[in-house]
Each structure stands twice: as structure tokens, then as C-alpha cells.
Motif scaffolding. Structure first.
Motif, PDB file in Angstrom:
ATOM      1  N   SER A 128      43.351  21.896  42.540  1.00  0.00           N
ATOM      2  CA  SER A 128      44.529  21.084  42.840  1.00  0.00           C
ATOM      3  C   SER A 128      44.249  19.618  42.522  1.00  0.00           C
ATOM      4  CB  SER A 128      44.895  21.211  44.323  1.00  0.00           C
ATOM      5  OG  SER A 128      45.234  22.539  44.623  1.00  0.00           O
ATOM      6  N   PHE A 129      45.279  18.940  42.045  1.00  0.00           N
ATOM      7  CA  PHE A 129      45.178  17.538  41.666  1.00  0.00           C
ATOM      8  C   PHE A 129      46.357  16.774  42.254  1.00  0.00           C
ATOM      9  CE2 PHE A 129      43.247  20.213  38.447  1.00  0.00           C
ATOM     10  CZ  PHE A 129      41.982  19.673  38.353  1.00  0.00           C
ATOM     11  N   TYR A 173      49.867  14.680  37.627  1.00  0.00           N
ATOM     12  CA  TYR A 173      49.855  15.453  36.384  1.00  0.00           C
ATOM     13  C   TYR A 173      48.787  14.942  35.422  1.00  0.00           C
ATOM     14  CZ  TYR A 173      51.126  17.340  31.884  1.00  0.00           C
ATOM     15  OH  TYR A 173      51.074  17.964  30.665  1.00  0.00           O
ATOM     16  N   THR A 228      45.645  16.638  36.115  1.00  0.00           N
ATOM     17  CA  THR A 228      45.719  18.040  35.679  1.00  0.00           C
ATOM     18  C   THR A 228      45.493  18.127  34.178  1.00  0.00           C
ATOM     19  OG1 THR A 228      47.313  18.513  37.442  1.00  0.00           O
ATOM     20  CG2 THR A 228      47.178  20.109  35.644  1.00  0.00           C
ATOM     21  N   ARG A 229      46.160  17.288  33.439  1.00  0.00           N
ATOM     22  CA  ARG A 229      46.038  17.276  31.983  1.00  0.00           C
ATOM     23  C   ARG A 229      44.622  16.916  31.538  1.00  0.00           C
ATOM     24  NH1 ARG A 229      48.876  18.659  27.268  1.00  0.00           N
ATOM     25  NH2 ARG A 229      47.367  18.015  25.730  1.00  0.00           N
ATOM     26  N   PHE A 281      48.907  27.030  34.950  1.00  0.00           N
ATOM     27  CA  PHE A 281      48.930  25.696  35.549  1.00  0.00           C
ATOM     28  C   PHE A 281      50.345  25.220  35.775  1.00  0.00           C
ATOM     29  CE2 PHE A 281      48.842  25.153  30.997  1.00  0.00           C
ATOM     30  CZ  PHE A 281      49.746  24.130  30.743  1.00  0.00           C
ATOM     31  N   THR A 295      50.492  19.966  39.252  1.00  0.00           N
ATOM     32  CA  THR A 295      49.338  19.462  40.003  1.00  0.00           C
ATOM     33  C   THR A 295      48.324  20.552  40.356  1.00  0.00           C
ATOM     34  OG1 THR A 295      50.547  19.706  42.080  1.00  0.00           O
ATOM     35  CG2 THR A 295      50.616  17.529  41.011  1.00  0.00           C
ATOM     36  N   TYR A 296      48.279  21.617  39.585  1.00  0.00           N
ATOM     37  CA  TYR A 296      47.276  22.659  39.848  1.00  0.00           C
ATOM     38  C   TYR A 296      46.923  23.402  38.571  1.00  0.00           C
ATOM     39  CZ  TYR A 296      50.881  26.204  39.403  1.00  0.00           C
ATOM     40  OH  TYR A 296      51.880  27.007  38.904  1.00  0.00           O
ATOM     41  N   VAL A 297      45.736  24.017  38.584  1.00  0.00           N
ATOM     42  CA  VAL A 297      45.290  24.898  37.502  1.00  0.00           C
ATOM     43  C   VAL A 297      44.610  26.099  38.154  1.00  0.00           C
ATOM     44  CG1 VAL A 297      43.798  25.160  35.469  1.00  0.00           C
ATOM     45  CG2 VAL A 297      44.898  22.952  35.931  1.00  0.00           C
TER      46      VAL A 297
END
Length: 88
Positions: A22-23, A26, A29-30, A52, A55-57
Motif C-alpha cells: 500500500s502507498f 499514485y 505506486t507508479r 494494482f 494506491t496499492y499493488v
């Protein structure tokens, strides 16, 4: 499971390792996805599945031999985790 794999969920059928990263933004995340691409080229392997959102992957890994996780698989997972920590 080793300390390197803290945060990873081991699944048995088929054998996989799963983790959600989680981030806050964006852009993080990127940046993580871009760094993961470089790491995959370095290891000459790729996650079995990546999904993804903003805000998550989600990352799913399978063993290199498709049967049993070895130290090289754990190292790959640990390096992915380290990428996520760098981006936070």
C-alpha cells in the motif's frame, strides 16, 4: 517462513507467495511498479500476477521451478519488499 518474507502470505495450492503493498499516493505506486520492472529484468523472472490500483499493488510469486520455494525465490520476494520500503 524466514524474516525476509515478513508480510508475505504463503499459499499452498498452487504454491505461491502473495503480498499487498500500500502507498499513500499514485506517484509512489507508479515508482514502485517502475522499480519492480527493473528488478524483474535483473532477476530474469517476473511475478506470476500483478494487479494494482491508485494506491496499492498486489504481487503473487510462484517458485522458479513451479514446485517448491527455494532461497532464490525468497531473495526475490525480499528485494520486492525492499523496493516498497524505499518508495514510502
Amino acid at each position: 517462513m524466514s524474516d525476509e518474507l515478513q508480510g508475505w502470505e504463503r499459499r499452498d495450492k498452487p504454491p505461491t507467495l502473495y503480498r499487498r503493498f500500500s502507498f499513500e499516493r499514485y506517484a509512489q505506486t507508479r515508482a514502485f511498479l517502475d522499480a519492480l520492472s527493473v528488478l524483474c529484468d535483473e532477476f530474469k523472472r517476473h511475478p506470476q500476477n500483478i494487479s494494482f490500483g491508485t494506491t496499492y499493488v498486489n504481487v503473487t510469486l510462484e517458485p522458479a521451478d513451479d514446485k517448491v520455494f527455494a532461497s532464490q525465490d525468497e531473495t526475490f520476494a525480499a528485494r520486492i519488499s525492499a523496493l516498497a520500503e524505499q518508495g514510502k
